[in-house]
Scaffold this motif. Structure first.
Motif, PDB file in Angstrom:
ATOM      1  N   HIS A 133      19.122  50.511  63.496  1.00 27.13           N
ATOM      2  CA  HIS A 133      18.957  50.969  64.875  1.00 27.13           C
ATOM      3  C   HIS A 133      20.115  50.589  65.783  1.00 27.13           C
ATOM      4  CE1 HIS A 133      14.438  50.940  63.872  1.00 27.13           C
ATOM      5  NE2 HIS A 133      14.876  52.185  63.830  1.00 27.13           N
ATOM      6  N   GLY A 134      20.996  49.751  65.307  1.00 32.83           N
ATOM      7  CA  GLY A 134      22.186  49.414  66.055  1.00 32.83           C
ATOM      8  C   GLY A 134      22.084  48.101  66.803  1.00 32.83           C
ATOM      9  N   THR A 135      23.232  47.497  67.023  1.00 41.87           N
ATOM     10  CA  THR A 135      23.334  46.284  67.823  1.00 41.87           C
ATOM     11  C   THR A 135      24.515  46.432  68.768  1.00 41.87           C
ATOM     12  OG1 THR A 135      23.452  43.855  67.737  1.00 41.87           O
ATOM     13  CG2 THR A 135      24.754  45.050  66.110  1.00 41.87           C
ATOM     14  N   GLN A 136      24.305  46.062  70.013  1.00 37.27           N
ATOM     15  CA  GLN A 136      25.310  46.274  71.044  1.00 37.27           C
ATOM     16  C   GLN A 136      26.371  45.191  70.997  1.00 37.27           C
ATOM     17  OE1 GLN A 136      25.560  48.822  73.543  1.00 37.27           O
ATOM     18  NE2 GLN A 136      27.583  47.868  73.817  1.00 37.27           N
ATOM     19  N   VAL A 137      27.621  45.625  71.003  1.00 38.09           N
ATOM     20  CA  VAL A 137      28.761  44.730  71.132  1.00 38.09           C
ATOM     21  C   VAL A 137      29.504  45.107  72.403  1.00 38.09           C
ATOM     22  CG1 VAL A 137      30.986  44.028  70.168  1.00 38.09           C
ATOM     23  CG2 VAL A 137      29.007  44.320  68.667  1.00 38.09           C
ATOM     24  N   THR A 138      29.659  44.151  73.286  1.00 36.28           N
ATOM     25  CA  THR A 138      30.359  44.379  74.537  1.00 36.28           C
ATOM     26  C   THR A 138      31.480  43.364  74.670  1.00 36.28           C
ATOM     27  OG1 THR A 138      28.341  45.203  75.595  1.00 36.28           O
ATOM     28  CG2 THR A 138      30.158  44.558  77.035  1.00 36.28           C
ATOM     29  N   VAL A 139      32.677  43.863  74.885  1.00 28.89           N
ATOM     30  CA  VAL A 139      33.853  43.010  75.012  1.00 28.89           C
ATOM     31  C   VAL A 139      34.402  43.175  76.418  1.00 28.89           C
ATOM     32  CG1 VAL A 139      36.088  42.374  74.067  1.00 28.89           C
ATOM     33  CG2 VAL A 139      34.335  43.360  72.578  1.00 28.89           C
ATOM     34  N   SER A 140      34.406  42.112  77.170  1.00 29.51           N
ATOM     35  CA  SER A 140      34.879  42.148  78.540  1.00 29.51           C
ATOM     36  C   SER A 140      36.372  41.875  78.601  1.00 29.51           C
ATOM     37  CB  SER A 140      34.132  41.131  79.395  1.00 29.51           C
ATOM     38  OG  SER A 140      34.357  39.808  78.935  1.00 29.51           O
ATOM     39  N   SER A 141      37.001  42.372  79.660  1.00 29.11           N
ATOM     40  CA  SER A 141      38.436  42.190  79.841  1.00 29.11           C
ATOM     41  C   SER A 141      38.760  40.777  80.285  1.00 29.11           C
ATOM     42  CB  SER A 141      38.978  43.187  80.863  1.00 29.11           C
ATOM     43  OG  SER A 141      38.752  44.514  80.432  1.00 29.11           O
TER      44      SER A 141
END
Length: 126
Positions: A118-126
């Motif tokens: 179902h997916g897993t969120q990856v968020t990379v901030s600046s």
């Protein structure tokens, strides 16, 4: 029912690391080619990496070569995607997928894969 399950996503700063895991309780993942795909808002799904069911063959998208590493831990029946030096453009939902066909190679083609997490969120901030 065969159901891959992803975990390990989260929020990290640019240059940081995450390790994603793919599991399918009750099934031996080493019997399947395992692929990692990702999809960012407004973009098409793209292949990131895969590991074959035999031979230990691995494949990587050019955009992640040298930064991401796919591996198997047979003792834990788990496939990992180690992501280092993350960039904002890596931000996406990451999916684990399994290919039924047993063979020595794998490709980063969505249509090759039969079972999807179902997916897993990856968020990379600046």
């Amino acid at each position: 029912q065969f159901q891959p399950v992803e975990s390990g996503g989260g929020l990290v700063q640019s240059g940081g690391s995450l390790r994603l895991s793919c599991e399918a309780p009750g099934f031996t993942l080493d019997y399947y080619a395992i692929g990692w795909f990702r999809q960012a808002p407004g973009k098409e799904r793209e292949g990131v990496s895969c590991v074959s069911s035999t031979e230990g063959f691995t494949n990587y998208a050019d955009s992640v070569k040298g930064r991401f590493t796919i591996s198997r831990d047979n003792a834990k029946n788990t496939v990992y995607l180690q992501m280092d030096n993350l960039k904002p453009e890596d931000t996406a939902v990451y999916f684990c997928a399994a290919e039924v066909r047993f063979g020595p190679m794998c490709l980063l083609l969505s249509d090759d894969y039969d079972y999807w997490g179902h997916g897993t969120q990856v968020t990379v901030s600046s």
